[in-house]
Design a protein around this motif. Structure first.
Motif, PDB file in Angstrom:
ATOM      1  N   TRP A   1       0.857  -1.190   0.000  1.00  0.00           N
ATOM      2  CA  TRP A   1       0.000   0.000   0.000  1.00  0.00           C
ATOM      3  C   TRP A   1       0.893   1.240   0.000  1.00  0.00           C
TER       4      TRP A   1
ATOM      5  N   ASP B   1      -2.417   5.660  -0.667  1.00  0.00           N
ATOM      6  CA  ASP B   1      -3.476   6.278  -1.466  1.00  0.00           C
ATOM      7  C   ASP B   1      -4.675   6.654  -0.603  1.00  0.00           C
TER       8      ASP B   1
ATOM      9  N   GLU C   1      -9.073   5.833   2.830  1.00  0.00           N
ATOM     10  CA  GLU C   1      -7.858   5.199   2.330  1.00  0.00           C
ATOM     11  C   GLU C   1      -8.265   4.205   1.246  1.00  0.00           C
ATOM     12  N   GLU C   2      -7.527   4.216   0.125  1.00  0.00           N
ATOM     13  CA  GLU C   2      -7.903   3.378  -1.011  1.00  0.00           C
ATOM     14  C   GLU C   2      -6.771   2.428  -1.389  1.00  0.00           C
ATOM     15  N   ASP C   3      -7.155   1.289  -1.925  1.00  0.00           N
ATOM     16  CA  ASP C   3      -6.165   0.349  -2.434  1.00  0.00           C
ATOM     17  C   ASP C   3      -6.831  -0.530  -3.481  1.00  0.00           C
TER      18      ASP C   3
END
Length: 367
Positions: A152, A155, A188-190
């Motif tokens: 991660w 992002d 939070e993005e993944d």
């Protein structure tokens, strides 16, 4: 023919991190693991197990019905032995519930009604059963966390409910003098490739033993004939072992085989997975499956992010299939199956069964 005692598989799929952690303020966070100096998003084991079971109930509704639940001292659990009309009875078991058979359970003792004399009259009081009547079963079908393969990189995205704001601020609302403003939040993005592994322990699937105290056995023995009929109708049998003070449940060979093949086919074709309106599913982009002498996730460590090259590594899977002594072989041919996009794993060489149908046929013939 060597007895098959386990089946394992490792699946790689493409998805966003759907199973999230607790929020911090107005930031919705990811579940993350530290591996070395990197952070990797992951989807929890209970979440992915739930997705497997939910898909089984969707695709095979007659075979995978959700089990009955109850609450004991505020703890929600499966209802196994419980009181009905002042008598103990067996509500569920691994024969009548595929969920209990595959994913296990823990069920604490029910309360029995006991007559107690007070001032010459009979009144009822609750008496707890001995702790030996607490029943538990380790999952015969176990899964790992689904762990991202790429780290991660921090992002994060900013969102707000603009659609609702625009609708609320219609001309009629503006006329009333009320103007709504957005409610911003961050996430939070993944978006990643994830891997998870599963094992099916064939030494436990389809068989269960309840060790019960003498009082419970005595209470249930009068209804054993009814229980035997119910279990038989569901495709199994139950026997009372007086020497060990236990009830033994066994699933028929046909029903056991059916459950194994349903689990494998659902995993191979994809699991239903949706969160907050995002529906990626858990559809294999790569899958490795093998029939084993014991239930162990052989391939789980064979797929990883190689930090030195910055690429994914799959190559040690071939070595595992060639050399691991747990993998069963038929005339020297390993009972294993590999499938997936060549551009993803780049293995080139393929070992084991040529098709999924051939793999399933080999497994089914050994159950």
């Amino acid at each position: 023919m060597t007895e098959m005692k386990g089946i394992t598989g490792t699946v790689v799929f493409e998805s966003s991190a759907l199973n999230r952690d607790q929020s911090v303020g107005n930031i919705t966070t990811l579940k993350k693991l530290s591996i070395g100096s990197d952070l990797f998003a992951f989807l929890s084991r209970p979440w992915i197990t739930h997705k497997l079971f939910s898909t089984l109930t969707e695709i095979y509704p007659e075979s995978w019905k959700p089990g009955e639940l109850t609450s004991s001292k505020g703890v929600i659990q499966h209802r196994l032995i419980d009181v009905q009309d002042r008598e103990l009875r067996v509500f569920q078991d691994i024969v009548r519930s595929a969920e209990l058979d595959a994913f296990g359970y823990m069920s604490t003792a029910a309360k029995q009604k006991k007559k107690k004399a007070t001032d010459g009259q009979q009144e009822e009081s609750d008496t707890e059963k001995p702790s030996s009547s607490t029943l538990s079963r380790k999952a015969a079908v176990s899964l790992t966390k689904a762990i991202a393969l790429y780290p991660w990189r921090g992002d994060m995205a900013f969102y707000a409910n603009h659609s609702f704001v625009n609708r609320a601020n219609s001309s009629q609302t503006r006329a009333s003098g009320t103007v709504e403003t957005p409610n911003p939040y961050s996430r939070e993005e993944d978006y990643n490739l994830f891997k998870y592994s599963f094992t099916i322990d064939l030494t436990r699937l389809g068989r269960d033993v309840w060790i019960l105290d003498s009082a419970t056995l005595k209470s249930l023995s009068g209804k054993l004939r009814d229980l035997e009929e119910e279990v038989s109708d569901a495709g199994g049998k139950v026997t009372l072992d007086d020497k060990t003070g236990s009830l033994v449940f066994e699933l028929s060979k046909e029903k056991r085989k059916e459950r194994v093949m349903q689990i494998l086919n659902v995993i191979k074709n994809g699991l239903l997975a949706q969160c907050a309106g995002e529906n990626y599913g858990i559809v294999p982009a790569f899958m490795a499956v093998a029939a084993l002498k014991t239930a162990i996730p052989l391939f789980h460590s064979d797929i990883y992010f190689d930090k030195a090259s910055g690429k994914l590594s799959f190559s040690s899977i071939l070595e595992t299939i060639r050399e691991n002594g747990y993998i069963l072989r038929d005339n020297g041919k390993p009972l294993a199956f590999l499938a997936g996009k060549d551009s993803l794993h780049g293995l080139g060489e393929r070992l084991g069964m040529e098709s999924w149908e051939a793999m399933c046929s080999s497994i089914e013939g050994r159950i």
